[in-house]
Write an enzyme that holds these catalytic residues in place. Structure first.
Site, mmCIF file in Angstrom:
data_model
loop_
_atom_site.group_PDB
_atom_site.id
_atom_site.type_symbol
_atom_site.label_atom_id
_atom_site.label_comp_id
_atom_site.label_asym_id
_atom_site.label_seq_id
_atom_site.Cartn_x
_atom_site.Cartn_y
_atom_site.Cartn_z
ATOM 1 N N ASP A 8 2.822 -29.101 -2.417
ATOM 2 C CA ASP A 8 1.800 -28.275 -1.776
ATOM 3 C C ASP A 8 1.189 -27.287 -2.748
ATOM 4 O OD1 ASP A 8 3.303 -27.919 1.529
ATOM 5 O OD2 ASP A 8 2.803 -29.639 0.301
ATOM 6 N N GLU A 34 0.834 -27.520 -5.978
ATOM 7 C CA GLU A 34 -0.109 -28.163 -6.892
ATOM 8 C C GLU A 34 -1.410 -28.492 -6.173
ATOM 9 O OE1 GLU A 34 2.220 -31.137 -9.644
ATOM 10 O OE2 GLU A 34 3.423 -30.589 -7.911
ATOM 11 N N SER A 53 -7.228 -22.873 10.293
ATOM 12 C CA SER A 53 -6.289 -22.629 9.195
ATOM 13 C C SER A 53 -6.446 -21.183 8.729
ATOM 14 C CB SER A 53 -6.518 -23.620 8.069
ATOM 15 O OG SER A 53 -7.780 -23.424 7.521
ATOM 16 N N LEU A 54 -5.856 -20.870 7.630
ATOM 17 C CA LEU A 54 -5.847 -19.486 7.148
ATOM 18 C C LEU A 54 -6.370 -19.423 5.724
ATOM 19 C CD1 LEU A 54 -2.257 -18.358 8.170
ATOM 20 C CD2 LEU A 54 -4.384 -17.415 9.065
ATOM 21 N N ASP A 103 7.150 -23.562 6.664
ATOM 22 C CA ASP A 103 6.705 -24.745 5.924
ATOM 23 C C ASP A 103 7.079 -25.999 6.699
ATOM 24 O OD1 ASP A 103 5.577 -26.196 3.955
ATOM 25 O OD2 ASP A 103 7.172 -25.904 2.490
ATOM 26 N N ARG A 121 -1.870 -31.653 14.511
ATOM 27 C CA ARG A 121 -3.103 -30.922 14.297
ATOM 28 C C ARG A 121 -4.281 -31.852 13.977
ATOM 29 N NH1 ARG A 121 -3.434 -27.136 9.134
ATOM 30 N NH2 ARG A 121 -5.232 -25.845 9.676
ATOM 31 N N GLU A 149 5.085 -24.532 14.869
ATOM 32 C CA GLU A 149 5.401 -25.250 13.642
ATOM 33 C C GLU A 149 6.738 -25.954 13.828
ATOM 34 O OE1 GLU A 149 2.870 -24.628 11.685
ATOM 35 O OE2 GLU A 149 3.484 -25.403 9.724
ATOM 36 N N LYS A 176 -1.258 -10.629 10.026
ATOM 37 C CA LYS A 176 -2.192 -10.725 11.155
ATOM 38 C C LYS A 176 -2.536 -9.336 11.664
ATOM 39 C CE LYS A 176 -0.423 -15.201 12.612
ATOM 40 N NZ LYS A 176 0.306 -16.016 13.595
ATOM 41 N N CYS A 207 27.812 -37.132 -32.194
ATOM 42 C CA CYS A 207 28.677 -37.615 -33.282
ATOM 43 C C CYS A 207 28.746 -39.135 -33.357
ATOM 44 C CB CYS A 207 30.083 -37.043 -33.143
ATOM 45 S SG CYS A 207 30.994 -37.746 -31.759
HETATM 46 S S1 IVH Z 1 -1.512 -18.561 12.031
HETATM 47 C C1 IVH Z 1 -5.647 -18.753 13.435
HETATM 48 N N1 IVH Z 1 1.064 -18.207 11.750
HETATM 49 O O1 IVH Z 1 0.254 -22.287 8.045
HETATM 50 C C2 IVH Z 1 -4.211 -18.901 13.227
HETATM 51 N N2 IVH Z 1 0.101 -20.148 10.803
HETATM 52 O O2 IVH Z 1 -3.217 -22.597 7.284
HETATM 53 C C3 IVH Z 1 -3.923 -19.648 12.007
HETATM 54 N N3 IVH Z 1 1.723 -21.625 9.715
HETATM 55 O O3 IVH Z 1 -0.688 -25.140 8.808
HETATM 56 C C4 IVH Z 1 -2.508 -19.964 11.809
HETATM 57 N N4 IVH Z 1 3.489 -20.409 10.136
HETATM 58 O O4 IVH Z 1 0.236 -24.097 11.009
HETATM 59 C C5 IVH Z 1 0.016 -18.996 11.482
HETATM 60 N N5 IVH Z 1 3.350 -17.770 11.638
HETATM 61 C C6 IVH Z 1 2.298 -18.555 11.359
HETATM 62 C C7 IVH Z 1 2.430 -19.760 10.665
HETATM 63 C C8 IVH Z 1 1.303 -20.537 10.397
HETATM 64 C C9 IVH Z 1 3.049 -21.517 9.577
HETATM 65 C C10 IVH Z 1 0.913 -22.736 9.175
HETATM 66 C C11 IVH Z 1 -0.184 -23.195 10.053
HETATM 67 C C12 IVH Z 1 -1.124 -23.839 9.083
HETATM 68 C C13 IVH Z 1 -0.945 -23.000 7.885
HETATM 69 C C14 IVH Z 1 -2.087 -22.013 7.748
#
Ligand code: IVH
Length: 678
Positions: free
Chosen positions: A34, A36, A83-84, A119, A138, A179, A296, A417
């Site tokens: 991940d 990389e 995603s984030l 993860d 997803r 997750e 958050k 040796c």
């Molecule tokens: S919040 C809008 N919280 O990390 C909300 N994501 O791109 C966005 N992930 O695959 C996600 N633990 O599934 C959130 N406590 C957590 C998380 C989490 C793991 C994963 C998520 C996504 C990636 C973020």
């Protein structure tokens, strides 16, 4: 790089990322880690920032997830599974904060929630009238795959909410996101079971969870110890859900969902930024893998009004940790040689950054490991570096084999040796048995001079290295032939130091036979065994003339050690060393030892004692030495002839066996009470 080359590079990068995306999301068979992948995507984004006109709708930066496989039914999510954005250090989190503070002043006064970024694999769970009706992956963020049957097999997923007996309001429709992952301890147990059955083991918990979740046969999923943590409400028919993230986590918990207990509430930005630093350690003590911490805004109304950048909500950010697992090319396999001559393989790698450190070598444990994992030279291997642990190879990425990889052959000769190696039946270790082997020489001389052996003051590892590197000795017997002028050549050896060392070496000639036997460095012969041998043989001449059967007749010597002793004395290089020792006057004659027959006046005379478990007052070896000094015999295994067992903490099976044979078991306190203080 000229503009044309840069564009070409950009297009290649796009292709490469798309390929990895497909491997990861469609095939569940990633070729790179991940970390990389993130690095590639980051590079792509950087180029796109400089050349926005190059961006086309098919750029991997434009989408959330991957393409769908055809194996499962498709389902539309009620709201996008977002995603984030990523930050890679605390400064980037600070910049994020400054940006959104400018956009909405409520950010400045708001509080925050820090959550582990698990993860695992994102899933979406749909509850209608409190009943789980659907579980989905997803997918691309809009459309996922229906894996309801598999999801149902995860014990911690509630099939209905709220938990019976709880009076918590449940909306008619509730869709949550979480997750799925596997505990590290469960992963290890699973792999141990597979290994025992001779089946192929998994690489890491995440791959295992992914492979288990997307099984077409839910029975297989059911047999895997999967877990889930839920952290978001994706959609709901209710208008009055808590509007703070921290309260929502509580609400989800009350409904009966597993929610990570490791999330942290932060009163303000300062607390949040200070809190980030702790996560590197938190990461180490968790039994599940996290690849970052999610920051958050607590106030979800603010998050909502802040909106999105592409698919990333502005109100949250992921601080990603440096990856601890990466893949790289196995360029070759090297071999280290220890004092006892054990050959230990290590991986020579194409240098790669792991957990923020450049790694070129990693341990391969032993030769059986290479064979069991079928590791070949030229393989792409997954390596891990976590905490203080020395980087180690997890295994090969079989999917990226080209066929050009070469299987590894256990060396039949010592790589230093050239002498033929030996492997005892039933033992994993491969040995170089040449005590004059240069690689072993340093360790051998160091051992020879050490405290429990010839106890030569001033001859620690540093000076031994100096002496060996200057080729002043070819074996430890040459220590007794060192000349003052030889030593004066060495760095830092002023006149006095050289004289002191020569004196200490000369003094050591008076060490008793048992010390010398220990100093020889015969495999399996430590302090206690050396005492046993010295008690039975008057000089090294007598010892050297015996065959294995005679050693085996001695209490406490098994067939392997007996053979090792005889082999050692039979080797010509060792015979030469012995001849030199004798010529230098290092040839002690055993005094009549306390352990001999006839000595009946010592506290432990005639007693045959087994020591087991962890003792408080001394090490196991010290205890055995104490027993011998006091006329007793230290025995390794319990039998009818055993007088008693001295048991420390966590004694294990020897204590059990003694009890079953009705042989007395003494605690340390009882032992000292009867036989005097140490
Ligand atoms: S919040 C809008 N919280 O990390 C909300 N994501 O791109 C966005 N992930 O695959 C996600 N633990 O599934 C959130 N406590 C957590 C998380 C989490 C793991 C994963 C998520 C996504 C990636 C973020």
């Amino acid at each position: 790089m000229g503009p044309e080359h840069e564009k070409e590079h950009y297009l290649q990068l796009k292709d490469e990322i798309n390929r990895h995306n497909y491997n990861y999301h469609v095939l569940d068979a990633p070729l790179i880690s991940d970390g990389e992948f993130d690095a590639l995507l980051r590079e792509l984004r950087t180029i796109e920032e400089l050349h926005p006109d190059w961006i086309t709708p098919d750029s991997p930066s434009r989408r959330v997830g991957g393409t769908l496989s055809e194996r499962f039914r498709k389902v539309a999510h009620p709201a996008p599974v977002l995603s984030l954005a990523n930050a890679f250090d605390a400064n980037e989190v600070r910049s994020w904060l400054e940006r959104i503070e400018k956009l909405d002043e409520r950010v400045r006064l708001g509080n925050f929630v820090l959550e582990p970024k698990i993860d695992g694999l994102t899933v979406v769970l749909r509850y209608e009238n409190g009943i789980l009706v659907q579980g989905a992956t997803r997918g691309d963020g809009e459309i996922g795959e229906d894996i309801t049957a598999n999801i149902r097999t995860i014990r911690s997923v509630p099939l209905s909410i709220p938990l019976s007996g709880r009076d918590v309001p449940v909306p008619d429709l509730l869709v949550v996101r979480g997750e799925v992952f596997m505990l590290n301890s469960d992963f290890e147990r699973l792999n141990a079971e597979l290994q025992e059955k001779g089946e192929r083991t998994w690489l890491n918990p995440r791959n295992t969870a992914a492979g288990s979740l997307r099984q077409l046969n839910p029975e297989i999923t059911a047999a895997r110890p999967l877990k889930i943590f839920v952290y978001q409400i994706l959609a709901s028919s209710s208008a009055d859900l808590p509007d703070k993230q921290w309260e929502r986590l509580d609400y989800l918990r009350e409904l009966g969902f597993p929610v990570s207990p490791d999330s942290v509430y932060c009163e303000d930005a300062e607390q949040m930024l200070a809190g980030l630093a702790a996560w590197n350690e938190i990461r180490d003590r968790l039994d599940y893998d996290i690849d970052g911490v999610v920051v958050k805004l607590n106030d979800l109304r603010v998050t909502e009004s802040l909106g999105f950048v592409g698919k990333d909500p502005r109100g949250a950010i992921a601080l990603k940790f440096p990856a601890r697992e990466v893949t790289t090319q196995l360029a070759g396999i090297g071999v280290n040689i220890g004092r006892t001559g054990v050959l230990t393989p290590y991986a020579m790698l194409d240098p790669v950054l792991v957990g923020g450190v450049m790694v070129k070598q990693a341990t391969l444990h032993n030769f059986d490991f290479i064979r069991d994992r079928d590791i070949r030279i030229g393989d792409r291997v997954l390596i891990k570096r976590a905490g203080d642990v020395i980087p180690y190879v997890i295994g090969p990425v079989l999917e990226s084999r080209s066929g050009a990889e070469t299987p590894y052959e256990i060396p039949h000769a010592c790589p230093v040796c050239g002498q033929e190696t030996e492997q005892l039946p039933g033992e994993v270790a491969v040995y170089c048995v040449n005590s004059a082997c240069p690689a072993q020489l340093i360790r051998n001389v160091e051992h020879f001079a050490s405290r429990g052996a010839m106890d030569i003051a001033g001859l620690g590892i540093k000076n031994v290295e100096l002496i060996v590197q200057k080729a002043l000795v070819a074996d430890y017997a040459d220590l007794y032939r060192l000349k003052r002028e030889d030593l004066l050549e060495l760095d830092g050896f002023a006149g006095k130091k050289a004289d002191n060392l020569l004196e200490a070496i000369a003094d050591s000639k008076r060490q008793p036979l048992e010390r010398l036997i220990n100093a020889l460095g015969i495999r399996g012969v430590g302090e206690v065994m050396a005492q046993t041998l010295a008690a039975n043989f008057e000089t090294l001449d007598v010892l050297a003339a015996r065959d294995p059967a005679e050693f085996e007749r001695i209490e406490g010597i098994g067939p392997n050690i007996a053979q090792a002793i005889a082999d050692w004395f039979a080797r010509p290089s060792n015979q030469q060393t012995l001849a030199k020792l004798k010529a230098s006057g290092v040839w002690p004659v055993a005094e009549k030892s306390a352990g001999d027959e006839g000595q009946t006046d010592l506290p432990l005379s005639g007693q045959r004692i087994v020591v087991t478990g962890t003792l408080q007052s001394f090490s196991r070896d010290e205890a055995k030495a104490f027993i011998q000094k006091n006329g007793g015999k230290a025995i390794d295994s319990v039998s009818n002839k055993t007088s008693f067992v001295l048991a420390g903490e966590n004694p294990g099976s020897k204590r059990e066996k003694a009890l079953s044979l009705g042989i007395p078991v003494l605690t340390e306190a009882e032992f000292f009470e009867r036989f005097g203080e140490k």
